[in-house]
Write an enzyme that holds these catalytic residues in place. Structure first.
Site, PDB file in Angstrom:
ATOM      1  N   HIS A 122      83.665 -55.640 -58.188  1.00 47.30           N
ATOM      2  CA  HIS A 122      82.734 -56.895 -58.081  1.00 47.30           C
ATOM      3  C   HIS A 122      83.021 -57.831 -59.490  1.00 47.30           C
ATOM      4  O   HIS A 122      83.084 -57.254 -60.429  1.00 47.30           O
ATOM      5  CB  HIS A 122      81.314 -56.670 -58.201  1.00 47.30           C
ATOM      6  N   TYR A 170      69.885 -59.488 -58.381  1.00 50.13           N
ATOM      7  CA  TYR A 170      68.683 -58.983 -59.206  1.00 50.13           C
ATOM      8  C   TYR A 170      67.809 -60.216 -59.137  1.00 50.13           C
ATOM      9  O   TYR A 170      67.994 -61.174 -59.387  1.00 50.13           O
ATOM     10  CB  TYR A 170      69.098 -58.805 -60.689  1.00 50.13           C
ATOM     11  N   PRO A 221      67.266 -48.823 -65.744  1.00 54.86           N
ATOM     12  CA  PRO A 221      68.376 -48.847 -64.903  1.00 54.86           C
ATOM     13  C   PRO A 221      68.580 -50.323 -64.815  1.00 54.86           C
ATOM     14  O   PRO A 221      69.945 -50.705 -64.282  1.00 54.86           O
ATOM     15  CB  PRO A 221      68.104 -48.319 -63.573  1.00 54.86           C
ATOM     16  N   LYS A 269      73.622 -49.087 -67.145  1.00 53.74           N
ATOM     17  CA  LYS A 269      74.163 -48.887 -68.335  1.00 53.74           C
ATOM     18  C   LYS A 269      74.114 -47.258 -68.729  1.00 53.74           C
ATOM     19  O   LYS A 269      74.968 -46.760 -69.448  1.00 53.74           O
ATOM     20  CB  LYS A 269      73.574 -49.422 -69.600  1.00 53.74           C
ATOM     21  N   TYR A 301      77.255 -57.023 -69.480  1.00 51.60           N
ATOM     22  CA  TYR A 301      77.186 -56.361 -68.167  1.00 51.60           C
ATOM     23  C   TYR A 301      78.334 -55.756 -67.950  1.00 51.60           C
ATOM     24  O   TYR A 301      78.526 -54.506 -67.438  1.00 51.60           O
ATOM     25  CB  TYR A 301      76.831 -57.531 -67.072  1.00 51.60           C
TER      26      TYR A 301
HETATM   27  C1  PHB Z   1      72.491 -48.811 -57.983  1.00 53.14           C
HETATM   28  O1  PHB Z   1      73.247 -49.238 -57.140  1.00 53.14           O
HETATM   29  O2  PHB Z   1      71.760 -47.707 -57.991  1.00 53.14           O
HETATM   30  C2  PHB Z   1      72.087 -49.670 -59.242  1.00 53.14           C
HETATM   31  C3  PHB Z   1      72.914 -50.890 -59.270  1.00 53.14           C
HETATM   32  C4  PHB Z   1      72.514 -51.633 -60.513  1.00 53.14           C
HETATM   33  C5  PHB Z   1      71.782 -51.440 -61.416  1.00 53.14           C
HETATM   34  C6  PHB Z   1      70.954 -50.184 -61.132  1.00 53.14           C
HETATM   35  C7  PHB Z   1      71.254 -49.444 -59.970  1.00 53.14           C
HETATM   36  O3  PHB Z   1      71.212 -52.067 -62.394  1.00 53.14           O
END
Ligand code: PHB
Ligand code: APR
Length: 397
Positions: A75, A204, A296, A300, A388
């Site tokens: 990505h 997000y 989460p 990280k 990120y």
């Molecule tokens: C996930 O795919 O579980 C996931 C992806 C991004 C995040 C947290 C969890 O920031």
């Protein structure tokens, strides 16, 4: 009591323990892994799914990247959905060519377990009552029970890779540790479904009703999350309610594209920031969740485990090959510099994107304005992007 010997005793067969074990094994350094749960249990846990470039490189170095390179999704960016508007964070352009890899921790674990089995290195699953002794001496040892017998494992070093609830951190006297912690007044309700992801990249979303995240494990498997109160019960969230709430929190045109289906996993995870200092006590080293937890939001947790593994692995290589025992006492400081930067970023992403039940109007406006500033400024987007994709690993010299 039977006596066993190894060079590095590893407690815990999560990603930290397995990856450290693989790298050390490849370098000709003996390891034995002790895991409390069964292999099936470890394998069945659904966890994170975004790998930084540093972790991808480390998995390649460990020789366990074949499936990730074939099946993982690269990505080059992600979307922020703020009150209905999408902002693209172009990771690749903003960081001069870096990206992330979407590949589930479940798959990473499976690949590492398979590699360890193929290498003939030992993991003792369902090992109970693991205890570490004489950590401040040059001859530490670990006791445990396995299949009804008690063992004494003698070693040079102990790697505490046993997660937040493990025994390694607890075997350090409380007065030798400082704990830094923040508990958030909400959790994430997560759902896994065999449906095509809503979007090619992760989304997000900040919304007045709470945060939402659209993630994925593959082109046919989606992972979605909703911010929920910390004491929420799973029973209150039948699939239909989850899908309805998710649609409400996403921008309209995106929500219309949501493909729903039966959940194959559903769980609630609390959000927490936690760091213990130092990450070392004598010949015991703490790695991954045993030493630190991040909420989460910045993806990280798994990546920090990988950078700890890289640091300890490179130090132990120099210790065994070049006698550089002076490096051992640098482990904690090197790790913590990177850990705290990721803690900061995870805390910031969490604070910016979630609704805080206690926040007054002023704090809400400040957060709103901070976020607007960041996404409308090139420097701001660059800051988000470089954190990120993951900050660099420190060289071990
Ligand atoms: C996930 O795919 O579980 C996931 C992806 C991004 C995040 C947290 C969890 O920031
Ligand atoms: N004895 C032996 N093993 C133990 C003990 C114990 N007393 N306590 C815990 N364990 C095992 C757990 O069963 C688990 O398999 O240690 C392992 C720890 O694994 P994880 O919790 O996955 O931690 P880690 O390997 O550090 O992985 C990094 O960061 O954000 C997260 O999702 C990410 O789980 C990932 C973690």
């Amino acid at each position: 009591m039977k006596t066993l010997k190894t060079q590095v005793a590893i407690i815990g067969a999560g990603p930290s323990g397995l990856l450290l074990g693989q790298l050390l094994h490849n370098a000709g350094i003996q390891t034995l892994i002790l895991e409390r749960q069964s292999a099936d249990y470890v394998q069945g846990r659904i966890r994170a799914g975004v790998l930084e470039q540093g972790m991808v490189d480390l998995l390649r170095e460990a020789g366990v990247s074949r499936r990730m390179d074939a099946e993982g999704l690269v990505h080059d960016g992600f979307e922020l959905a703020l009150d209905g508007e999408l902002t693209h964070i172009d990771l690749k352009t903003l960081t001069g060519g870096q990206s992330v890899m979407i590949y589930g921790q479940t798959e990473v674990t499976r690949d590492l377990m398979a590699a360890r089995a193929a290498a003939g290195a030992v993991t003792l699953y369902e090992a109970s009552n693991v205890q570490a002794h004489d950590l401040k001496t040059e001859r530490p040892w670990v006791t445990f029970e396995h299949q009804g017998e008690t063992f004494r494992l003698e070693c040079d070093y102990v790697a505490g890779c046993d997660g937040f609830h493990g025994v390694a951190r607890q075997s350090i006297p409380a007065e030798s540790l400082s704990v830094f912690e923040r508990v958030y007044p909400f959790g994430w309700l997560g759902i896994l479904a065999d449906t095509p992801p809503i979007h090619a990249e992760l989304v997000y979303a900040k919304h007045a009703r709470g945060f939402a995240l659209c993630s994925m494990r593959s082109k046919t498997r989606s992972r979605y999350y909703l911010q929920v109160p910390v004491d929420e019960s799973l029973e209150a969230w039948p699939d239909e309610r989850f899908w309805d709430e998710l649609k409400t929190r996403l921008p309209g045109p995106l929500a219309q594209r949501l493909v729903t289906g039966p959940s194959i996993e559903k769980s609630i995870a609390p959000l927490r920031s936690f760091v213990v200092e130092p990450m070392q006590y004598g010949r015991l080293f703490l790695l991954g969740d045993a030493a630190h937890i991040v909420p989460p939001t910045g993806a990280k947790g798994l990546n920090l485990a990988a950078s700890d593994v890289s640091t300890l692995y490179r130090i132990l290589l120099k210790v065994y090959r070049e006698g550089r025992v002076d490096l051992l006492e640098k482990y904690s400081a090197i790790c913590l510099r990177r850990v705290w930067k990721a803690e900061r970023f995870s805390w910031w992403m969490t604070s910016m994107l979630h609704q805080f039940p206690e926040a007054d109007g002023f704090s809400q406006r400040i957060a709103q304005s901070e976020l607007e500033y960041f996404i409308h400024s090139q420097a701001g987007r660059q800051t988000i992007a470089e954190n990120y994709v993951g900050l660099p690993y420190e060289a071990i010299e």
